[in-house]
Design an enzyme around this catalytic site. Structure first.
Site, PDB file in Angstrom:
ATOM      1  N   ASP A   1       4.325  -7.360 -13.226  1.00 27.89           N
ATOM      2  CA  ASP A   1       5.375  -7.499 -13.207  1.00 27.89           C
ATOM      3  C   ASP A   1       5.220  -9.551 -13.169  1.00 27.89           C
ATOM      4  O   ASP A   1       6.213 -10.797 -13.647  1.00 27.89           O
ATOM      5  CB  ASP A   1       6.533  -8.547 -11.627  1.00 27.89           C
ATOM      6  CG  ASP A   1       7.206  -6.777 -11.614  1.00 27.89           C
ATOM      7  OD1 ASP A   1       7.428  -6.664 -12.601  1.00 27.89           O
ATOM      8  OD2 ASP A   1       7.696  -6.287 -10.465  1.00 27.89           O
TER       9      ASP A   1
ATOM     10  N   LYS B   1      10.366   3.736 -14.933  1.00 27.46           N
ATOM     11  CA  LYS B   1       9.625   2.921 -15.003  1.00 27.46           C
ATOM     12  C   LYS B   1       8.604   3.671 -16.056  1.00 27.46           C
ATOM     13  O   LYS B   1       7.552   4.339 -16.760  1.00 27.46           O
ATOM     14  CB  LYS B   1       8.825   1.861 -14.585  1.00 27.46           C
ATOM     15  CG  LYS B   1      10.357   1.374 -14.279  1.00 27.46           C
ATOM     16  CD  LYS B   1       9.495  -0.340 -13.820  1.00 27.46           C
ATOM     17  CE  LYS B   1      10.895  -1.117 -13.189  1.00 27.46           C
ATOM     18  NZ  LYS B   1      10.745  -2.057 -12.296  1.00 27.46           N
TER      19      LYS B   1
ATOM     20  N   GLN C   1       9.027  -2.990  -6.625  1.00 27.01           N
ATOM     21  CA  GLN C   1      10.704  -2.686  -6.555  1.00 27.01           C
ATOM     22  C   GLN C   1      11.150  -3.947  -5.718  1.00 27.01           C
ATOM     23  O   GLN C   1      11.437  -3.474  -4.414  1.00 27.01           O
ATOM     24  CB  GLN C   1      10.827  -1.533  -6.743  1.00 27.01           C
ATOM     25  CG  GLN C   1      12.506  -1.549  -8.023  1.00 27.01           C
ATOM     26  CD  GLN C   1      12.314  -2.112  -9.188  1.00 27.01           C
ATOM     27  OE1 GLN C   1      11.396  -1.906  -9.793  1.00 27.01           O
ATOM     28  NE2 GLN C   1      13.439  -2.954  -9.656  1.00 27.01           N
TER      29      GLN C   1
HETATM   30  N1  GUN Z   1      14.272  -5.278  -9.232  1.00 27.02           N
HETATM   31  C1  GUN Z   1      14.732  -5.961 -10.824  1.00 27.02           C
HETATM   32  N2  GUN Z   1      14.254  -6.233 -11.788  1.00 27.02           N
HETATM   33  C2  GUN Z   1      12.882  -6.499 -11.106  1.00 27.02           C
HETATM   34  C3  GUN Z   1      11.288  -6.391 -11.680  1.00 27.02           C
HETATM   35  O1  GUN Z   1      11.545  -6.741 -13.290  1.00 27.02           O
HETATM   36  N3  GUN Z   1      10.472  -5.915 -11.010  1.00 27.02           N
HETATM   37  C4  GUN Z   1      10.549  -5.837  -9.481  1.00 27.02           C
HETATM   38  N4  GUN Z   1       9.605  -5.600  -9.232  1.00 27.02           N
HETATM   39  N5  GUN Z   1      11.888  -5.542  -9.094  1.00 27.02           N
HETATM   40  C5  GUN Z   1      12.856  -5.571 -10.214  1.00 27.02           C
END
Ligand code: GUN
Length: 291
Positions: free
Chosen positions: A119, A52, A96
């Site tokens: 998110d 990211k 995350q």
């Molecule tokens: N863990 C797995 N997929 C995601 C996501 O799209 N966002 C976040 N914050 N954690 C994740």
């Protein structure tokens, strides 16, 4: 069979975002700034978050990675969230997941300012999504809708079977595809579903998001179906340098020949999740620029 190239589509979207960010920069406006909180040392989470951050740099975004020890208390983590809520320079941020067991994910998610929840996990955004109101859409389901559009895969009146009901993928995916505009007839299946194989075998579009390697087998899938594989599972592989390889929830080798379209793992849905998050962050920055 057409292989859906998520990597290519994501690169195109990243380039579009980059030129839009260039316009903002030239106009002296605020450049999108994404922050990510990473707790502990889960190898998969570290890889995703690094991805990211790298993608932000590629598109000219500013990013900040905040790493915290796995033994951080929930209270301390909530303080970090509140700092990001208050920081006017941060347009959007994510925590995350998964978090260590001693931290309640819902409590942390609820603490995020919905205006910065890129998110789309906060119940305010989730509720708006369900009602078709403007909001941040959860990145993975959003990315899948972008892929379907890019490949002109029609969902109107189609029989979609979503396998897995997580808050991050399965549940929001089922809502997005059944909303006006997408107009699919969606069946959301899970571990307690009866006759799962029979239900999957009737699907025009299968979305596999259960986190079980190679769960979807060739005999479950209808000839000509579209198969979207959300799984990113690490399985041991002694021949690989890292001693593991990534496989999806779909037995790709045997399922692919039956499909009209299929996503590979890696290079399918994964890259789209990252650019969707960036599209949300860009939107968050635009909202600020408009104020
Ligand atoms: N863990 C797995 N997929 C995601 C996501 O799209 N966002 C976040 N914050 N954690 C994740």
């Amino acid at each position: 069979m057409i292989l859906i190239d998520g990597k290519k589509v994501a690169e195109e979207i990243k380039l579009e975002l980059k030129s839009e960010v260039d316009v903002l920069r030239t106009a002296g406006k605020k450049i999108p700034h994404l922050a990510a909180i990473l707790v502990g040392e889960n190898p998969a989470s570290m890889a995703y978050v690094n991805n990211k951050v790298k993608s932000c740099a590629d598109a000219g975004f500013v990013s900040t990675l905040i790493k915290k020890e796995g033994n951080i208390s929930e209270e301390e983590l909530l303080k970090v969230v509140e700092e990001l809520n208050q920081n006017p320079d941060i347009d959007g941020f994510i925590v995350q997941l998964p978090l260590p067991k001693h931290i309640d994910e819902l409590t942390v998610t609820m603490a995020i300012d919905p205006a910065k929840d890129v998110d789309g996990f906060h119940p305010v955004n989730f509720g708006k999504m369900a009602q078709g109101l403007p909001c941040f859409l959860p990145a993975t389901p959003y990315g899948i809708t972008l892929l379907l559009k890019y490949y002109n895969i029609d969902t109107v009146g189609k029989n979609v079977v979503v396998v897995g009901r997580s808050h991050i993928v399965g549940t929001p995916m089922s809502i997005l595809l059944s909303r006006k505009g997408a107009d699919a007839t969606v069946t959301l299946t899970h571990s307690r579903t009866k006759n799962l194989e029979e239900i999957i075998s009737q699907a025009d579009i299968v979305i596999a998001a259960i986190g079980i390697p190679h769960f979807i087998k060739a005999d479950m899938v209808k000839e000509g179906a579209v198969v979207i594989d959300v799984g990113i599972n690490r399985v041991e592989d002694d021949t690989a340098i890292k001693k593991y390889k990534l496989v999806g929830d779909v037995d790709f080798e045997n399922v692919a020949p039956k499909c009209s379209y299929i996503t590979p793992v890696p290079g399918g849905v994964g890259p789209m999740t990252v650019v969707s998050l960036m599209k949300n962050t860009y939107l968050a920055a635009l909202n600020k620029n408009a104020r």
